[in-house]
Design a protein around this motif. Structure first.
Motif, PDB file in Angstrom:
ATOM      1  N   ARG A 198       0.277  11.443 -10.259  1.00 46.43           N
ATOM      2  CA  ARG A 198      -0.658  12.567 -10.272  1.00 46.43           C
ATOM      3  C   ARG A 198       0.057  13.909 -10.441  1.00 46.43           C
ATOM      4  N   THR A 199       1.233  14.027  -9.870  1.00 51.00           N
ATOM      5  CA  THR A 199       1.927  15.312  -9.911  1.00 51.00           C
ATOM      6  C   THR A 199       2.911  15.450 -11.074  1.00 51.00           C
ATOM      7  N   HIS A 200       3.351  14.338 -11.626  1.00 52.64           N
ATOM      8  CA  HIS A 200       4.330  14.360 -12.724  1.00 52.64           C
ATOM      9  C   HIS A 200       3.919  13.323 -13.780  1.00 52.64           C
ATOM     10  N   LYS A 201       2.960  13.669 -14.578  1.00 58.31           N
ATOM     11  CA  LYS A 201       2.348  12.721 -15.510  1.00 58.31           C
ATOM     12  C   LYS A 201       3.316  12.143 -16.538  1.00 58.31           C
ATOM     13  N   ASN A 202       4.392  12.854 -16.869  1.00 58.64           N
ATOM     14  CA  ASN A 202       5.284  12.348 -17.907  1.00 58.64           C
ATOM     15  C   ASN A 202       6.495  11.595 -17.345  1.00 58.64           C
ATOM     16  N   TRP A 203       6.594  11.444 -16.045  1.00 55.08           N
ATOM     17  CA  TRP A 203       7.708  10.701 -15.461  1.00 55.08           C
ATOM     18  C   TRP A 203       7.490   9.203 -15.651  1.00 55.08           C
ATOM     19  N   GLU A 204       8.564   8.475 -15.834  1.00 53.54           N
ATOM     20  CA  GLU A 204       8.499   7.017 -15.962  1.00 53.54           C
ATOM     21  C   GLU A 204       8.648   6.406 -14.574  1.00 53.54           C
ATOM     22  N   ILE A 205       7.667   5.598 -14.181  1.00 53.09           N
ATOM     23  CA  ILE A 205       7.656   5.002 -12.842  1.00 53.09           C
ATOM     24  C   ILE A 205       7.680   3.482 -12.972  1.00 53.09           C
ATOM     25  N   THR A 206       8.634   2.860 -12.288  1.00 51.74           N
ATOM     26  CA  THR A 206       8.729   1.400 -12.252  1.00 51.74           C
ATOM     27  C   THR A 206       8.634   0.970 -10.797  1.00 51.74           C
ATOM     28  N   ALA A 232       0.817  -1.220   0.000  1.00 49.91           N
ATOM     29  CA  ALA A 232       0.000   0.000   0.000  1.00 49.91           C
ATOM     30  C   ALA A 232       0.850   1.269   0.000  1.00 49.91           C
ATOM     31  N   ALA A 233       1.920   1.305   0.789  1.00 53.18           N
ATOM     32  CA  ALA A 233       2.752   2.506   0.860  1.00 53.18           C
ATOM     33  C   ALA A 233       3.497   2.754  -0.449  1.00 53.18           C
ATOM     34  N   GLY A 234       4.060   1.707  -1.022  1.00 47.21           N
ATOM     35  CA  GLY A 234       4.786   1.862  -2.282  1.00 47.21           C
ATOM     36  C   GLY A 234       3.882   2.314  -3.414  1.00 47.21           C
ATOM     37  N   MET A 235       2.705   1.725  -3.518  1.00 50.45           N
ATOM     38  CA  MET A 235       1.787   2.095  -4.589  1.00 50.45           C
ATOM     39  C   MET A 235       1.194   3.477  -4.346  1.00 50.45           C
ATOM     40  N   SER A 236       1.039   3.855  -3.085  1.00 45.78           N
ATOM     41  CA  SER A 236       0.575   5.205  -2.776  1.00 45.78           C
ATOM     42  C   SER A 236       1.612   6.230  -3.246  1.00 45.78           C
ATOM     43  N   ALA A 237       2.878   5.933  -3.005  1.00 43.54           N
ATOM     44  CA  ALA A 237       3.946   6.831  -3.459  1.00 43.54           C
ATOM     45  C   ALA A 237       3.962   6.922  -4.979  1.00 43.54           C
TER      46      ALA A 237
END
Length: 68
Positions: A23-31, A12-17
């Motif tokens: 939401r705040t940086h739509k073009n960032w790549e998140i893995t 839950a904490a990791g996915m919340s982050a």
């Protein structure tokens, strides 16, 4: 500027982050790396599973990886 973010742990904490970053940086790549097949599970619900008040572990999962 596009940044690459790595989140260790899909509970839950990791996915919340990861969701907050999205939401705040739509073009960032998140893995997100998670060693189990489950993400966003309710760790605080584990006592209910062990006590038999929740009949299946799948009921503790808030969102699947596909949802994210």
């Amino acid at each position: 500027m596009c940044k690459k973010i790595v989140v260790i742990g899909g509970d839950a904490a990791g996915m919340s982050a990861a969701s907050k970053i999205r939401r705040t940086h739509k073009n960032w790549e998140i893995t997100v790396f998670e060693k189990s097949p489950h993400t966003s599970y309710s760790a605080c619900g584990m006592p209910y599973l062990i006590a038999g008040q929740v009949d299946k572990p799948e009921k503790l999962i808030a969102r699947s990886p596909d949802t994210f």
